[in-house]
Motif scaffolding. Structure first.
Motif, PDB file in Angstrom:
ATOM      1  N   GLY D 333     -16.513-114.823  19.763  1.00  0.00           N
ATOM      2  CA  GLY D 333     -16.163-115.824  18.761  1.00  0.00           C
ATOM      3  C   GLY D 333     -15.500-117.035  19.383  1.00  0.00           C
ATOM      4  O   GLY D 333     -15.898-118.177  19.141  1.00  0.00           O
ATOM      5  N   VAL D 334     -14.515-116.779  20.226  1.00  0.00           N
ATOM      6  CA  VAL D 334     -13.786-117.892  20.830  1.00  0.00           C
ATOM      7  C   VAL D 334     -14.698-118.694  21.753  1.00  0.00           C
ATOM      8  O   VAL D 334     -14.688-119.927  21.749  1.00  0.00           O
ATOM      9  CB  VAL D 334     -12.554-117.366  21.589  1.00  0.00           C
ATOM     10  N   VAL D 335     -15.500-117.980  22.509  1.00  0.00           N
ATOM     11  CA  VAL D 335     -16.430-118.687  23.395  1.00  0.00           C
ATOM     12  C   VAL D 335     -17.370-119.552  22.563  1.00  0.00           C
ATOM     13  O   VAL D 335     -17.657-120.698  22.914  1.00  0.00           O
ATOM     14  CB  VAL D 335     -17.208-117.676  24.266  1.00  0.00           C
ATOM     15  N   SER D 336     -17.827-119.016  21.444  1.00  0.00           N
ATOM     16  CA  SER D 336     -18.709-119.813  20.584  1.00  0.00           C
ATOM     17  C   SER D 336     -18.010-121.077  20.129  1.00  0.00           C
ATOM     18  O   SER D 336     -18.613-122.158  20.117  1.00  0.00           O
ATOM     19  CB  SER D 336     -19.129-119.010  19.356  1.00  0.00           C
ATOM     20  N   ILE D 337     -16.764-120.927  19.731  1.00  0.00           N
ATOM     21  CA  ILE D 337     -16.034-122.095  19.234  1.00  0.00           C
ATOM     22  C   ILE D 337     -15.974-123.168  20.308  1.00  0.00           C
ATOM     23  O   ILE D 337     -16.353-124.319  20.093  1.00  0.00           O
ATOM     24  CB  ILE D 337     -14.600-121.693  18.825  1.00  0.00           C
ATOM     25  N   GLY D 457      -1.884-110.303  16.537  1.00  0.00           N
ATOM     26  CA  GLY D 457      -1.118-110.107  17.756  1.00  0.00           C
ATOM     27  C   GLY D 457      -0.288-108.839  17.736  1.00  0.00           C
ATOM     28  O   GLY D 457       0.019-108.269  18.782  1.00  0.00           O
ATOM     29  N   SER D 458       0.055-108.378  16.541  1.00  0.00           N
ATOM     30  CA  SER D 458       0.835-107.139  16.495  1.00  0.00           C
ATOM     31  C   SER D 458      -0.019-105.930  16.828  1.00  0.00           C
ATOM     32  O   SER D 458       0.496-104.904  17.251  1.00  0.00           O
ATOM     33  CB  SER D 458       1.458-106.989  15.108  1.00  0.00           C
ATOM     34  N   LYS D 459      -1.337-106.057  16.646  1.00  0.00           N
ATOM     35  CA  LYS D 459      -2.230-104.952  17.004  1.00  0.00           C
ATOM     36  C   LYS D 459      -2.761-105.117  18.420  1.00  0.00           C
ATOM     37  O   LYS D 459      -2.786-104.189  19.208  1.00  0.00           O
ATOM     38  CB  LYS D 459      -3.441-104.908  16.054  1.00  0.00           C
ATOM     39  N   TYR D 460      -3.248-106.306  18.686  1.00  0.00           N
ATOM     40  CA  TYR D 460      -3.898-106.562  19.972  1.00  0.00           C
ATOM     41  C   TYR D 460      -3.148-107.674  20.686  1.00  0.00           C
ATOM     42  O   TYR D 460      -3.006-108.768  20.160  1.00  0.00           O
ATOM     43  CB  TYR D 460      -5.334-107.046  19.761  1.00  0.00           C
ATOM     44  N   THR D 461      -2.738-107.397  21.890  1.00  0.00           N
ATOM     45  CA  THR D 461      -1.987-108.439  22.588  1.00  0.00           C
ATOM     46  C   THR D 461      -2.879-109.619  22.963  1.00  0.00           C
ATOM     47  O   THR D 461      -2.412-110.726  23.108  1.00  0.00           O
ATOM     48  CB  THR D 461      -1.353-107.890  23.871  1.00  0.00           C
ATOM     49  N   TRP D 462      -4.184-109.348  23.096  1.00  0.00           N
ATOM     50  CA  TRP D 462      -5.063-110.460  23.477  1.00  0.00           C
ATOM     51  C   TRP D 462      -5.239-111.463  22.354  1.00  0.00           C
ATOM     52  O   TRP D 462      -5.850-112.514  22.549  1.00  0.00           O
ATOM     53  CB  TRP D 462      -6.409-109.956  23.952  1.00  0.00           C
ATOM     54  N   ALA D 463      -4.734-111.133  21.167  1.00  0.00           N
ATOM     55  CA  ALA D 463      -4.975-112.046  20.044  1.00  0.00           C
ATOM     56  C   ALA D 463      -4.261-113.378  20.223  1.00  0.00           C
ATOM     57  O   ALA D 463      -4.743-114.404  19.774  1.00  0.00           O
ATOM     58  CB  ALA D 463      -4.542-111.390  18.738  1.00  0.00           C
ATOM     59  N   TYR D 464      -3.113-113.369  20.903  1.00  0.00           N
ATOM     60  CA  TYR D 464      -2.398-114.645  21.084  1.00  0.00           C
ATOM     61  C   TYR D 464      -3.212-115.657  21.868  1.00  0.00           C
ATOM     62  O   TYR D 464      -3.481-116.758  21.390  1.00  0.00           O
ATOM     63  CB  TYR D 464      -1.070-114.434  21.809  1.00  0.00           C
ATOM     64  N   PRO D 465      -3.612-115.296  23.091  1.00  0.00           N
ATOM     65  CA  PRO D 465      -4.405-116.289  23.821  1.00  0.00           C
ATOM     66  C   PRO D 465      -5.668-116.692  23.088  1.00  0.00           C
ATOM     67  O   PRO D 465      -6.075-117.854  23.121  1.00  0.00           O
ATOM     68  CB  PRO D 465      -4.732-115.601  25.152  1.00  0.00           C
ATOM     69  N   MET D 466      -6.277-115.730  22.386  1.00  0.00           N
ATOM     70  CA  MET D 466      -7.491-116.062  21.623  1.00  0.00           C
ATOM     71  C   MET D 466      -7.181-117.132  20.593  1.00  0.00           C
ATOM     72  O   MET D 466      -7.919-118.109  20.439  1.00  0.00           O
ATOM     73  CB  MET D 466      -7.995-114.826  20.877  1.00  0.00           C
ATOM     74  N   ALA D 467      -6.086-116.898  19.859  1.00  0.00           N
ATOM     75  CA  ALA D 467      -5.735-117.848  18.805  1.00  0.00           C
ATOM     76  C   ALA D 467      -5.455-119.215  19.408  1.00  0.00           C
ATOM     77  O   ALA D 467      -5.860-120.241  18.858  1.00  0.00           O
ATOM     78  CB  ALA D 467      -4.526-117.350  18.034  1.00  0.00           C
ATOM     79  N   ILE D 468      -4.799-119.214  20.556  1.00  0.00           N
ATOM     80  CA  ILE D 468      -4.443-120.506  21.139  1.00  0.00           C
ATOM     81  C   ILE D 468      -5.690-121.228  21.624  1.00  0.00           C
ATOM     82  O   ILE D 468      -5.868-122.425  21.399  1.00  0.00           O
ATOM     83  CB  ILE D 468      -3.426-120.291  22.272  1.00  0.00           C
ATOM     84  N   LEU D 469      -6.596-120.468  22.242  1.00  0.00           N
ATOM     85  CA  LEU D 469      -7.840-121.094  22.683  1.00  0.00           C
ATOM     86  C   LEU D 469      -8.630-121.623  21.497  1.00  0.00           C
ATOM     87  O   LEU D 469      -9.177-122.727  21.526  1.00  0.00           O
ATOM     88  CB  LEU D 469      -8.679-120.080  23.461  1.00  0.00           C
ATOM     89  N   ALA D 470      -8.663-120.800  20.446  1.00  0.00           N
ATOM     90  CA  ALA D 470      -9.412-121.239  19.266  1.00  0.00           C
ATOM     91  C   ALA D 470      -8.776-122.486  18.677  1.00  0.00           C
ATOM     92  O   ALA D 470      -9.470-123.392  18.220  1.00  0.00           O
ATOM     93  CB  ALA D 470      -9.465-120.124  18.235  1.00  0.00           C
TER      94      ALA D 470
END
Lengths: 190, 793, 104, 552
Positions: D333-337, D457-470
């Protein structure tokens, strides 16, 4: 070819025991007949697809249809076999030949498909055939061994006007429409 | 007054410009040239101004307790749910809102009026089509967005209006979009702001995730509670650049302010934004929108950790210094003002970072008045001088445009912080002076305390804490060194306003609860590096210099360009607003706003972390600092003015010589430290490069893979097939030759429009499915059995 | 090998199917394609009749179906030949590759 | 007559009628048919406007509680039953309205068919067009997997011909590319279809041959007994026995755990449609070659089927797969964005730019769904609707100018806002909506997805960087859209475009509803979308989360 006709005749009319006229299931005669007929089907079918000009294709198609008709006799479906011969070999094929005659400047004209397509088609068809054979080989058919007794023409006829009346009539209607439609299409433009 | 009266009045004030906007969009072309402008003036800003005045008067009539009750009971409605968390739409009703609302409507109204005069003299037709109504439509939309921004009670709405003012700024900067530089500047402004908004968005996400609400007040309460309990965002061990998550949140939110208030290093768009019409520069890029960043920091102040505030101070300090230096060498009158705006915004941000919340906002409001006035003056000058913006071609205009010259001078005096620091020279209990004199002094005093006396104070603070009793009841043993903390403020309030309303009491407990926690955070505030203070005070000397230089070059001396001089004139419709603004500059320095902001600071910041000099909130240390600093700061304008006049008294000769002496420095300043160039290479070109790489990758790699897989399949088929084919070797050769010829169009091959090829594809897919089923699906034969049984039961 | 069962017939049908498909895929003559279709229909018929034969209960649904298929095949051939003739009238050839007016 | 059946088949009937009316009347018939469909689809509104105790929850009272259900046996045999099973809930409903609306507008956009370069076969064009609409509507209402699959394929073929016959210069390449890509996805879906049927049957077999239905009850209130595998999507999602069997460790397919691998099969099928990187390359080609109305349909509705498929099939039926692949999906998803935005920035073809912006926007949908948070799901759903309005608008805007200039080179345009002021205003609304300006529809979806991602982010730690990239994608989006506006609409008027007429009445009529919706969705997200979708989405997510928690 003559052998084939002979065999056809013997199996169809020299009916051994039962009313249907097929060779007894499981007998050696059946096996031999089957292989001969099946060989005929296979050879002529391959002939159809290998032949390059349309008239030869039509001839090969005729032999294929005829062989299939024989196969129906082997399968104790005499009526279908007869119909196959009459309608297909006798009717449809004539139609096709007429088509060939009406549409060819020369019946020997050839249109060849590109090599690439030939190759691809070969691969796909052979692949399909092999995979189908594998599938058939794996299938554990129930009650394959005992073939049932054949059906009499009378039964079929009765079924056609009772249980299958509506499809039967529909088929009639379709044929009529086709007749009209074909005539319309093929008519001479003014 | 009934329930929600203020809210309704304010909301009407916000919606009225929106009505005007739509009216102008649909009926604008029919209304024609002056009428469309008057619609905007009356409906777009007149109505809000009237409403704002009513609200202001009503608000001033409320008691302290009544205000607090109104603030606590302000309207909140649910707009939407994010997940399960409601986003409220509502009015943030407190003294700051009222003050800001009034300030914005007043200044905007005057500028709208000015615009009619300004547009009269400007061609608004491009290729025979009038854009006149568009200008006023955009102005109305801006009015709507800006007022909405001021009123928003929720961070998300703040963000929404934040973007909308950005849009208006984009549209208005690009008003002359037929000129290339204007549309480029508009785009630059919007994108730079977007970079800041990116940070804002991250802050917003952190608030949403960890505080679980987007309402400003609720978020602050939750934040304080979490700080006290060490839960939520404070429980996270995540750090980045040594910042905790809570700090990142604060910095993220501040990034938004950096974009909009054009703080270093996102300042590059503001000077370019001067491509817009001058009233726009006055309204958006001097008085209101750019100050929104400061307003945002004020609003989210309660979500800032000390580290975040230190960052804020650092950015503010860099901005105020670097931009002031650039202003020295500017020759374009608008650019000069633009850089001065940047520098002043830097002061405000710096003040916020230091803890001088009140001073920052006070500076914001006084600055809004005089900077709007300065810009309008410059607009008058430019208009009068036949669209000449180069100050080197002006000079001696005082005779031709006296009103403009004098009002400009008022502005210069105000921004320079002119005042009389001598004790005793007072009006109504306050020193004589203009805007900057009060606000800048305070900022510097707080900065001084933070930079030099902070250790003592905070040590004392801990000491006090150790006594365990807190600060609630016990008077500070050493009043002179007392720090202002929430509890104490509340105590003072109770002392002074004993019969506080019950609602106020409730509010107080609420606040003091949050406030006490805030005080704990406050204790963590570190000493400010002393260079920050030195830079700030140094800039206080630079400001009068470049402002006086600007004024002198324009209005005094001899005319340097006779053509310009001959053309110069001024029109009443344009100078009436100037006079009103000049009066406003005087008034705003003394009345109304300062007390309102102080009042707002109680609840808006829970009174903690706010260091102020004047008034009841001032502490002795700061008072003391303020006392002697006054002489240095207050005297600065004299030094600056004298130097400026000395250099520019006899034309530009001396300045040219100085320029040669300091050529390297001048070059750097002239090129604005090469920020534009570096950004262009690194960001713009870099981004476009990456984009082209991506496109290349897409076209030549991913697509290639797709086409290649098709080609390879065919090729394999071709190879193996031809061997079987009885054409033999000949076939291979032909086949290869044919394939090589077709190599370019190989991907086209599958699509032929021929039915036999479609049959081929369909069959191939079917074969693949069968093979898949055979290979994977029915390993044990059970599947096959199922098939069989379903076929032949 | 000597005991002929359902599978044998089905293999024959598979041969007919594949050759029919091959014919359709490789012929450019419209009538040739039609011939391929006939082979396909025969493959289906062989399957139907064979299943009919090798199942219990003495039913004859398969044969009836085959019958209908033969009838419809005849109809189809008539129409198809009509189309071919029309194509020939318009284009003076039965090469399907030259019939691409609808491609735009 | 059942309402949903009527909605689905009305366009096809109109299409048939198109074949028989005189040539000049074809477009009238087609527009009327699509208008009638739109009006009939609006009759669905009363379902939730009155009568329910809580208006917000009408679609959410239970995931299985569907409205306007029609359920007839279609193909039945020993051991299997394929049903004609239609119904709507919060997932399908907004998309149906979107489909009928966009279809109507793009039908109207086809009004000038006679002036196209390829204007042969008007009957065929409108017939296929309306058949396509039936296919799309069918996908959104069918709840039987088999039926779903059939409609999916029904929609595929008309699209192929519409691009391949009435398209631009490289139409054949584009059409076959579209076809092959989608077909590849379909094949995987077919595998999943068969596998789900047999494994569901196996689950019931293992549980004793008869299990109570997850949601269906007889008149007496007892649950209906299920005795064999089923294609019923709701049953597959709600039946405990089947769910347990699907997610059990011991259930294997190709040697891998069943749920993840099936999820992946379905995912690829839908991701191609969405489209997400790296399955996206058919989209720019298809868009560039397709005629304007078809682009509108393609962007407005077809892309939504991917997202709809995720929410209807992948997640409810294989929640474990969602958990298993969450990181991969979010990354895609993020790569697509980002990748879509970067590619868009580098384009010089107007239509291609808009096409790549679709890739970027649909990336938000994927990201929002992948993180499995309430806000993420809501945002993804909203983004689908919002993009369904803004992107047809953008494509139509491109079409309007293409009709006049006969080229789409961005760099050759300039100053169009001066030449065509009305059109310029509409274009500003459309492109700013696409940019995600607050107050317009694009903003809500993006913010909801970003907040939802961060919340994960509370479930998956990778969600933060994803959100920031998005979130960084927001800057890129602003970059390419503003650059586009600057090059096409701003700047001085160009001589060659001086005489261009402003948008005609028909064009304004098409643009205005979309512009109004852009604003309405942006200002009142709750009233326009969320009220209808949130109930279903919340329940869906609750079900997903429960299953995941139970399994881990």
């Amino acid at each position: 070819m003559s052998l084939l006709v002979l065999l056809t005749a013997s199996s169809a009319f020299g009916a051994p025991s039962d009313a249907t006229g097929a060779a007894a299931p499981g007998s050696v005669l059946e096996a031999v007949l089957f292989y001969i007929v099946a060989g005929g089907v296979v050879v002529s079918a391959l002939g159809v697809c290998i032949a390059q000009n349309i008239v030869r294709m039509a001839v090969w198609l005729f032999t294929a249809l005829a062989s299939v008709a024989v196969m129906y006799f082997l399968l104790a479906a005499n009526f279908i076999g007869a119909i196959q011969l009459i309608v297909y070999a006798g009717g449809t094929l004539i139609l096709l030949v007429f088509g060939v005659m009406l549409t060819s400047k020369s019946p020997w004209i050839r249109f060849e498909a590109p090599k690439l397509e030939l190759v691809a088609a070969t691969v796909v068809c052979v692949g399909l055939f092999l995979s189908l054979c594998t599938l058939l080989g794996r299938a554990a058919w129930e009650s394959v061994d005992e073939a049932t007794a054949g059906t009499s023409i009378a039964t079929i006829g009765r079924a056609l006007i009772t249980e299958y009346l509506v499809p039967f009539e529909m088929a009639g209607v379709v044929l009529m429409i086709v007749m009209v439609g074909a005539a319309h299409m093929a008519r001479q433009e003014k | 007054m009934g329930q929600y009266t203020y809210e309704i009045l304010l909301a009407c004030g916000v919606l009225s410009p929106l009505v005007s906007f739509w009216l102008l969009v649909f009926a604008g072309p029919k209304l024609g040239k002056p009428a469309a402008g008057w619609v905007a003036v009356v409906l777009g800003m007149g109505v809000p101004l009237v409403l704002a005045t009513i609200v202001l008067i009503g608000w001033l009539g409320e008691t302290e307790g009544g205000r607090a009750a109104l603030t606590a009971g302000a309207y909140r409605g649910t707009w939407a749910y994010i997940g399960t968390i409601p986003v409220t739409v509502g009015v943030k009703l407190d003294s700051l809102t009222v003050a800001m609302f009034f300030m914005v409507t007043l200044i905007a109204f005057l500028i709208f009026v000015f615009s009619i005069g300004y547009m009269k003299g400007h061609s608004d037709e491009v290729a025979g089509k009038s854009k006149y109504h568009r200008f006023f439509a955009y102005l109305s939309l801006f009015g709507f967005s800006m007022l909405g921004l001021v009123l928003s009670s929720s961070l998300l709405f703040l963000f929404i209006f934040w973007e909308l003012v950005g849009l208006c700024s984009y549209l208005l900067i690009g008003y002359y979009f037929d000129k290339g530089f204007a549309s480029a500047a508009a785009m630059k402004a919007f994108i730079t702001n977007r970079v800041g908004d990116f940070g804002f968005l991250i802050g917003l996400m952190l608030v949403f995730m960890h505080l679980g609400t987007l309402d400003l007040d609720e978020a602050a309460t939750v934040f304080a509670q979490q700080y006290a309990a060490g839960t939520g965002i404070f429980a996270s061990h995540f750090t980045l650049f040594g910042w905790s998550l809570a700090t990142i949140m604060g910095v993220g939110l501040f990034c938004g302010a950096m974009g909009k208030s054009a703080q270093f290093p996102l300042h590059v768009w503001l000077p370019d934004a001067m491509a817009g019409p001058t009233p726009v520069s006055a309204l958006i890029h001097a008085a209101t929108m750019v100050a929104a960043g400061v307003y945002l920091v004020a609003r989210v102040y309660r979500l800032m950790t000390p580290e975040a505030l230190a960052f804020v101070a650092l950015i503010g300090c860099l901005t105020l210094t670097l931009m002031a230096l650039i202003a020295i060498v500017q020759v374009d009158i608008k650019k000069c003002l633009a850089y001065s705006t940047l520098s002043q915004l830097g002061y405000m941000i710096f003040a916020m970072g230091c803890g001088a919340w009140i001073a920052a906002l006070f500076h914001l409001i006084t600055h809004a008045f005089f900077k709007a006035m300065l810009f309008l003056c410059s607009g008058q000058v430019i208009e009068g001088c036949h669209h000449e913006q180069d100050m080197r071609k002006m000079g001696g205009l005082m005779k031709k445009m006296p009103v403009t010259g004098i009002t400009f001078l008022v502005g210069v005096l105000a921004i320079a912080g002119t005042g009389i620091p001598i004790p005793g020279a007072e009006i109504a209990g306050r020193k004589i002076g203009l805007g900057g004199f009060f606000s800048k002094d305070e900022i510097l005093a707080v900065a001084y305390v933070r930079a030099f006396e902070w250790d003592d104070i905070s040590k004392h603070e801990e000491h006090g804490e150790a006594h365990g009793a807190g600060h609630t009841a016990a008077p500070e043993p050493e009043g002179s060194r007392a720090m202002l903390v929430a509890d104490r403020t509340q105590a003072e309030h109770h002392d002074e306003h004993q019969p506080a309303a019950a609602a106020h009491g409730a509010q107080s407990t609420h606040d003091s609860h949050g406030g006490a926690d805030r005080a704990a955070i406050f204790k963590d505030m570190k000493k400010l590096p002393s260079w920050m203070f030195y830079l700030a005070i140094f800039t206080a000397y630079v400001t009068p210099f470049y402002m006086m230089r600007c004024w002198w070059m324009t209005f005094m001396g001899k005319p340097r360009d006779q053509h310009v001089y001959d053309h110069a004139h001024e029109t009443p419709l344009m100078y009436v607003p100037l006079v009103v603004l000049a009066i406003g500059t005087f008034v705003s320095s003394y009345f109304l706003f300062r007390p309102l902001i102080e009042d707002a600071s109680h609840s808006a910041t829970s009174a903690a972390m706010v260091l102020a000099t004047d008034g009841e909130l001032g502490t002795e240390a700061i008072h003391a600092a303020h006392g002697w600093l006054r002489w240095y700061v207050g005297g600065a304008f004299l030094v600056g003015f004298i130097v400026a006049i000395a250099i520019y008294r006899n034309g530009l000769g001396l300045a040219e010589q100085l320029k040669k002496v300091f050529l390297p420095i001048h070059t750097i300043l002239w090129n604005k430290y090469y920020f534009d160039e570096v950004y262009d290479v690194v960001w713009v070109k870099g981004c476009v490069l990456v984009a082209h790489i991506a496109r290349f990758f897409d076209t030549y790699f991913i697509d290639l893979l797709v086409n290649l897989s098709a080609a390879v399949t065919e090729r394999i088929a071709a190879f193996s097939g031809l061997v079987i084919d009885n054409h033999g070797i000949d076939g291979i050769v032909n086949g290869i030759a044919k394939t090589s010829i077709d190599i370019g169009g190989v991907a086209r091959a599958p699509q032929t429009g021929r039915i036999r090829n479609y049959v081929l594809f369909a069959t191939a897919v079917a074969t693949v499915v069968v093979v898949c089923v055979l290979a994977f699906g029915m390993d044990s034969g059970s599947g096959a059995a199922t098939v069989a049984s379903s076929v032949a039961p | 090998m000597l005991s002929i069962g359902l599978t044998h017939y089905l293999v024959v049908a598979a041969v007919l199917l594949c050759t029919g498909l091959f014919t359709i895929m490789t012929k450019r003559n419209a009538i040739g394609i039609l011939i391929g279709v006939e082979l396909l229909l025969n493959a289906a018929n062989v399957n139907l009749v064979a299943f009919d034969r090798f199942r219990e209960g003495g039913l004859f649904d398969g044969q009836i179906m085959a019958l209908f298929i033969i009838v419809l095949a005849a109809a189809e051939a008539a129409i198809a030949v009509g189309i071919c003739i029309n194509v020939y009238k318009n284009l003076a050839t039965v090469d399907v590759d030259s019939a691409r007016q609808l491609q735009g | 007559m059942d309402l949903l059946t009527l909605i689905v088949f009305l366009p096809a009937l109109g299409g048939l009628l198109c074949l028989f009316v005189p040539r000049a009347q074809v477009r009238v018939v087609a527009v009327l048919a699509s208008l009638a469909t739109l009006l009939v689809s609006l009759l669905l509104f009363p379902t939730f406007l009155g009568g329910a105790e809580a208006a917000e929850s009408i679609f959410g009272t239970s995931y299985g509680k569907l409205q306007h259900v029609i359920r007839l046996p279609w193909i039945t045999g020993e051991g299997f039953e394929i049903e004609y099973f239609l119904g709507i809930d919060g997932l399908g409903f907004p998309l149906i309205i979107l489909t009928t609306l966009v279809s109507f507008l793009s039908c109207l956009a086809s009004w000038n068919f006679d002036t196209w370069k390829i204007n042969k076969g008007i009957r065929g064009y409108f017939f296929l067009f309306l058949l396509l609409e039936t296919g799309m509507l069918g996908v959104f209402v069918s709840l039987d997997f088999f039926l779903f699959y059939i409609f999916w394929e029904v929609m595929l073929l008309p699209m192929y011909f519409l691009i391949g016959v009435w398209g631009g210069p490289r139409k054949e390449y584009a059409a076959i590319k579209f076809f092959l890509f989608t077909l590849a996805g379909s094949v995987l879906m077919l595998v999943a279809l068969v596998a789900m049927y047999f494994y569901g049957g196996a689950a019931i077999e293992a549980a004793g041959g008869s299990v109570p239905s997850g949601y269906r009850v007889t008149d007496s209130g007892a649950p209906v007994a299920i005795t064999h595998g089923t294609f019923d999507l709701i049953e597959l999602a709600t039946n405990d026995v089947i769910q347990k069997y699907f997610s059990a460790k011991a259930t294997l397919f190709l040697g891998m755990r069943f749920a993840p691998i099936m999820f992946m099969f379905l995912f690829i099928g839908f991701a191609i449609k969405l489209p997400s990187v790296p399955f996206h390359t058919w989209l720019p080609d298809a868009h560039v070659e397709a005629p304007t109305p078809i682009s509108m349909i393609l962007a407005g509705v077809l892309l939504k089927m991917g997202g709809y498929g995720f929410l209807r099939l992948c997640y409810p039926i294989f929640p474990l797969g969602g958990e298993y692949w969450a990181f991969l999906l979010a990354t895609v998803g993020v790569v697509s964005i980002l990748y879509g935005a970067l590619c868009a920035m580098a384009q010089t073809d107007f239509k291609k730019l808009v096409a790549y912006s679709s890739v970027s926007h649909m990336g938000y949908v994927l990201l929002g769904i992948a993180v499995m948070t309430p806000a993420g799901f809501q945002g993804a759903m909203f983004q689908m609707i919002a993009h369904g309005i803004s992107s047809p608008m953008c494509f139509f805007l491109v079409g309007v100018i293409y009709d006049r200039a006969h080229h789409r080179e961005i760099n050759r345009f300039g100053g169009l806002w001066l030449t065509m002021p009305k059109y310029g205003t509409m274009a500003t609304i459309g492109f700013f909506a696409s940019l995600g300006l607050p107050g317009l529809c694009g903003f809500i979806g993006e913010v909801w997805v970003l907040l939802g991602t961060f919340d994960a982010g509370s479930k998956y730690t990778w969600a933060y960087p994803m959100a920031i990239l998005a979130a960084a994608g927001v800057i890129l989006t602003a970059g390419y859209i503003l650059w586009l506006i600057r090059r096409v609409y701003l700047g001085n008027e160009r001589e060659e475009y001086r005489g261009f007429p402003d948008a005609s009445g028909r064009e304004i009529f098409i643009l205005v509803p979309m512009a109004i919706l852009c604003i309405a969705l942006g200002v009142l997200p709750m009233q326009t979308v969320f009220n209808f979708t949130n109930g279903t989405l919340d329940l869906l997510l609750a079900g997903v989360t429960d299953t995941i928690n139970a399994m881990i």
